[in-house]
Scaffold this motif. Sequence first.
Motif, PDB file in Angstrom:
ATOM      1  N   ALA A  12       0.851  -1.232  -0.103  1.00  0.00           N
ATOM      2  CA  ALA A  12      -0.199  -0.051  -0.065  1.00  0.00           C
ATOM      3  C   ALA A  12       0.739   1.197  -0.031  1.00  0.00           C
ATOM      4  N   TRP A  13       1.843   1.294   0.733  1.00  0.00           N
ATOM      5  CA  TRP A  13       2.700   2.619   0.917  1.00  0.00           C
ATOM      6  C   TRP A  13       3.281   2.698  -0.440  1.00  0.00           C
ATOM      7  N   ARG A  14       3.799   1.751  -1.279  1.00  0.00           N
ATOM      8  CA  ARG A  14       4.356   1.866  -2.433  1.00  0.00           C
ATOM      9  C   ARG A  14       3.403   2.333  -3.462  1.00  0.00           C
ATOM     10  N   ALA A  15       2.104   1.817  -3.446  1.00  0.00           N
ATOM     11  CA  ALA A  15       1.054   2.502  -4.403  1.00  0.00           C
ATOM     12  C   ALA A  15       0.798   3.515  -4.249  1.00  0.00           C
ATOM     13  N   LEU A  16       0.581   4.148  -2.867  1.00  0.00           N
ATOM     14  CA  LEU A  16       0.592   5.649  -2.564  1.00  0.00           C
ATOM     15  C   LEU A  16       1.382   6.477  -3.150  1.00  0.00           C
ATOM     16  N   PHE A  17       2.836   6.231  -3.188  1.00  0.00           N
ATOM     17  CA  PHE A  17       3.807   7.161  -3.687  1.00  0.00           C
ATOM     18  C   PHE A  17       3.931   6.932  -5.198  1.00  0.00           C
ATOM     19  N   ILE A  18       3.655   5.772  -5.687  1.00  0.00           N
ATOM     20  CA  ILE A  18       3.318   5.691  -7.371  1.00  0.00           C
ATOM     21  C   ILE A  18       2.354   6.504  -7.932  1.00  0.00           C
ATOM     22  N   LEU A  19       1.329   6.662  -7.271  1.00  0.00           N
ATOM     23  CA  LEU A  19      -0.035   7.700  -7.545  1.00  0.00           C
ATOM     24  C   LEU A  19       0.633   9.044  -7.517  1.00  0.00           C
ATOM     25  N   GLY A  20       1.677   9.301  -7.325  1.00  0.00           N
ATOM     26  CA  GLY A  20       2.303  10.467  -7.244  1.00  0.00           C
ATOM     27  C   GLY A  20       2.681  11.030  -8.460  1.00  0.00           C
ATOM     28  N   ILE A  21       2.781  10.080  -9.541  1.00  0.00           N
ATOM     29  CA  ILE A  21       3.108  10.460 -10.988  1.00  0.00           C
ATOM     30  C   ILE A  21       1.743  11.310 -11.415  1.00  0.00           C
ATOM     31  N   VAL A  22       0.779  11.245 -10.921  1.00  0.00           N
ATOM     32  CA  VAL A  22      -0.555  11.632 -11.561  1.00  0.00           C
ATOM     33  C   VAL A  22      -0.505  13.414 -12.046  1.00  0.00           C
ATOM     34  N   PRO A  23       0.139  14.041 -11.177  1.00  0.00           N
ATOM     35  CA  PRO A  23       0.361  15.551 -11.534  1.00  0.00           C
ATOM     36  C   PRO A  23       1.006  15.728 -12.798  1.00  0.00           C
ATOM     37  N   ALA A  24       1.937  14.890 -13.332  1.00  0.00           N
ATOM     38  CA  ALA A  24       2.384  14.805 -14.647  1.00  0.00           C
ATOM     39  C   ALA A  24       1.441  15.109 -15.743  1.00  0.00           C
ATOM     40  N   ILE A  25       0.445  14.402 -15.374  1.00  0.00           N
ATOM     41  CA  ILE A  25      -0.660  14.576 -16.714  1.00  0.00           C
ATOM     42  C   ILE A  25      -1.109  15.880 -16.650  1.00  0.00           C
ATOM     43  N   PHE A  26      -1.259  16.584 -15.415  1.00  0.00           N
ATOM     44  CA  PHE A  26      -1.976  17.772 -15.235  1.00  0.00           C
ATOM     45  C   PHE A  26      -1.018  18.820 -16.102  1.00  0.00           C
ATOM     46  N   VAL A  27       0.348  18.855 -16.448  1.00  0.00           N
ATOM     47  CA  VAL A  27       1.167  19.416 -17.291  1.00  0.00           C
ATOM     48  C   VAL A  27       0.667  19.726 -18.709  1.00  0.00           C
ATOM     49  N   ILE A  28       0.133  18.754 -19.262  1.00  0.00           N
ATOM     50  CA  ILE A  28      -0.476  18.820 -20.476  1.00  0.00           C
ATOM     51  C   ILE A  28      -1.356  19.971 -20.671  1.00  0.00           C
ATOM     52  N   PHE A  29      -2.302  19.902 -19.629  1.00  0.00           N
ATOM     53  CA  PHE A  29      -3.322  21.010 -19.861  1.00  0.00           C
ATOM     54  C   PHE A  29      -2.717  22.602 -19.433  1.00  0.00           C
ATOM     55  N   VAL A  30      -1.993  22.487 -18.546  1.00  0.00           N
ATOM     56  CA  VAL A  30      -0.949  23.968 -18.392  1.00  0.00           C
ATOM     57  C   VAL A  30      -0.373  24.211 -19.760  1.00  0.00           C
ATOM     58  N   ARG A  31       0.188  23.177 -20.477  1.00  0.00           N
ATOM     59  CA  ARG A  31       0.964  23.596 -21.588  1.00  0.00           C
ATOM     60  C   ARG A  31       0.284  24.176 -22.759  1.00  0.00           C
ATOM     61  N   ARG A  32      -1.164  23.589 -22.891  1.00  0.00           N
ATOM     62  CA  ARG A  32      -2.227  23.829 -23.976  1.00  0.00           C
ATOM     63  C   ARG A  32      -2.886  25.272 -23.708  1.00  0.00           C
ATOM     64  N   LEU A  33      -3.312  25.489 -22.395  1.00  0.00           N
ATOM     65  CA  LEU A  33      -4.273  26.388 -22.139  1.00  0.00           C
ATOM     66  C   LEU A  33      -3.891  27.698 -21.282  1.00  0.00           C
ATOM     67  N   VAL A  34      -2.541  27.570 -20.840  1.00  0.00           N
ATOM     68  CA  VAL A  34      -2.213  28.654 -19.852  1.00  0.00           C
ATOM     69  C   VAL A  34      -0.972  29.345 -20.516  1.00  0.00           C
ATOM     70  N   LYS A  35      -0.989  30.950 -20.543  1.00  0.00           N
ATOM     71  CA  LYS A  35       0.042  31.560 -20.875  1.00  0.00           C
ATOM     72  C   LYS A  35       0.760  32.402 -19.986  1.00  0.00           C
ATOM     73  N   ASP A  36       2.082  32.928 -20.263  1.00  0.00           N
ATOM     74  CA  ASP A  36       2.688  33.724 -19.425  1.00  0.00           C
ATOM     75  C   ASP A  36       1.730  35.170 -19.126  1.00  0.00           C
ATOM     76  N   PRO A  37       1.812  35.621 -17.918  1.00  0.00           N
ATOM     77  CA  PRO A  37       0.993  36.993 -17.835  1.00  0.00           C
ATOM     78  C   PRO A  37       1.553  38.126 -18.817  1.00  0.00           C
ATOM     79  N   GLU A  38       0.661  38.903 -19.026  1.00  0.00           N
ATOM     80  CA  GLU A  38       1.012  40.096 -20.105  1.00  0.00           C
ATOM     81  C   GLU A  38       1.824  40.777 -19.734  1.00  0.00           C
ATOM     82  N   ILE A  39       1.883  41.071 -18.129  1.00  0.00           N
ATOM     83  CA  ILE A  39       2.931  42.301 -17.659  1.00  0.00           C
ATOM     84  C   ILE A  39       4.406  41.561 -17.645  1.00  0.00           C
ATOM     85  N   TYR A  40       4.354  40.282 -17.466  1.00  0.00           N
ATOM     86  CA  TYR A  40       5.556  39.775 -17.642  1.00  0.00           C
ATOM     87  C   TYR A  40       6.264  39.784 -19.086  1.00  0.00           C
TER      88      TYR A  40
END
Length: 428
Positions: A187-215
């Motif tokens: 169980a403890w190993r499975a919990l850590f292995i699920l920690g890879i899930v945030p990597a999928i989130f990066v796909i969303f950020v890459r496609r939909l979010v831009k740097d702020p205009e002021i930057y």
Amino acid sequence: MSAPDTTVISKATARPGPFDWYRNINQQERRTFWSCKIGYGLDGMDTQMLSFVVPTLIAMWGITTGQAGLIHTSTLIASAIGGWVAGILSDRIGRVRTLQLTVLWFAFFTFLCGFAQSYEQLLIARTLMGFGFGGEWTAGAVLIGEVIRAQDRGKAVGMVQSGWALGWGLTAILYALLFSIMPPEDAWRALFILGIVPAIFVIFVRRLVKDPEIYREAKAKEAPSNPSKFYEIFAPGMLFTTIRASLLTTGALGGYYAITSWLPTFLKNERGLSVLGTGGYLAMVIVGSYVGYVISAYLTDILGRKKNFILFAVGSFTIVLLYTQMPVSNGVMLWLGFPLGFFASGIFSGMGAFLTELFPTRIRGSGQGFCYNIGRALAALFPLLIGLLSQTVPLSVGIGAFAAVSYGVVILAALSLPETRGKQLDAQ
């Protein structure tokens, strides 16, 4: 005579609702808000996994509490370094790209923790994970702080910060689920292995979010021969601000670590309370943390940054006194979990907006990354110092003394810094 337009009158006289700020932001701002909030929640999810599995590792591998503590400390120190580096990178390569890199980093090394075959391997993987989780806070805080308009910046950044409590709660649910259907050694190993899930989130950020205009405007104005340099935060015009902001974060984080590191030990060993190990107590603290984040997010725009810090510093220290000086039962302790989470976590809601407003755009990431993370590095020493002090005085005295000093520093630093509520950012 025509009848008055009641629609116009009602709109003119209607009081603004608590979520009007969200309805008034555009699509790109909403995408940025949710990307930062979800990112911070996933950061909290991966970070909190270790605290749940430590008892299992102690039983299985026979590691000492000192060795377990070293993993926590090394993670915090690495996160402080990672946060500073991420701040510098966010000024150089962009807020969004840095956010993507830090999320991928902490997700990958959390995943690797699940395959550790020894204490030493886990220590290395977890330390490297800390480098990424510290960097994610810096990149996300700068990104959301620059996107949202001045009058709503505190609410938006604070609501992003509340994602941490949601991630913490999600880890608690996953832990309960996995350990109920799998043997502890799996169980403890499975919990850590699920920690890879945030990597999928990066796909969303890459496609939909831009740097702020002021930057982007600031980078366009920047001469190729004179790029922003991180050490500008130590220049004569900025040094005093950097020092005071670092003291503010050191006090807030030091108080938080003093409370969360030693209060459970004191209450269990010296007061003999058993409720601390229950899911009900943990749930109360997590719910209190989330509510504290949200309320503080609104108060920092209503009261101002400085008054809000002072209010939550006083509240946090008051809770410490109640815990350490009053005789309390298990029932009372259960309910005190809510204000503990409320004040100790809520104080951080205004931190991102305040640091965003204290530094100019060209060095904002560097300034925000340094101040928050030098505070984290210094505060990481507080649990050790309390432990050493407790060898000669009661543990309650050590906790109270360090909490008093920490939150006193918060109040003094807040009073010395300028009030920035409503500050308009510029591309400088």
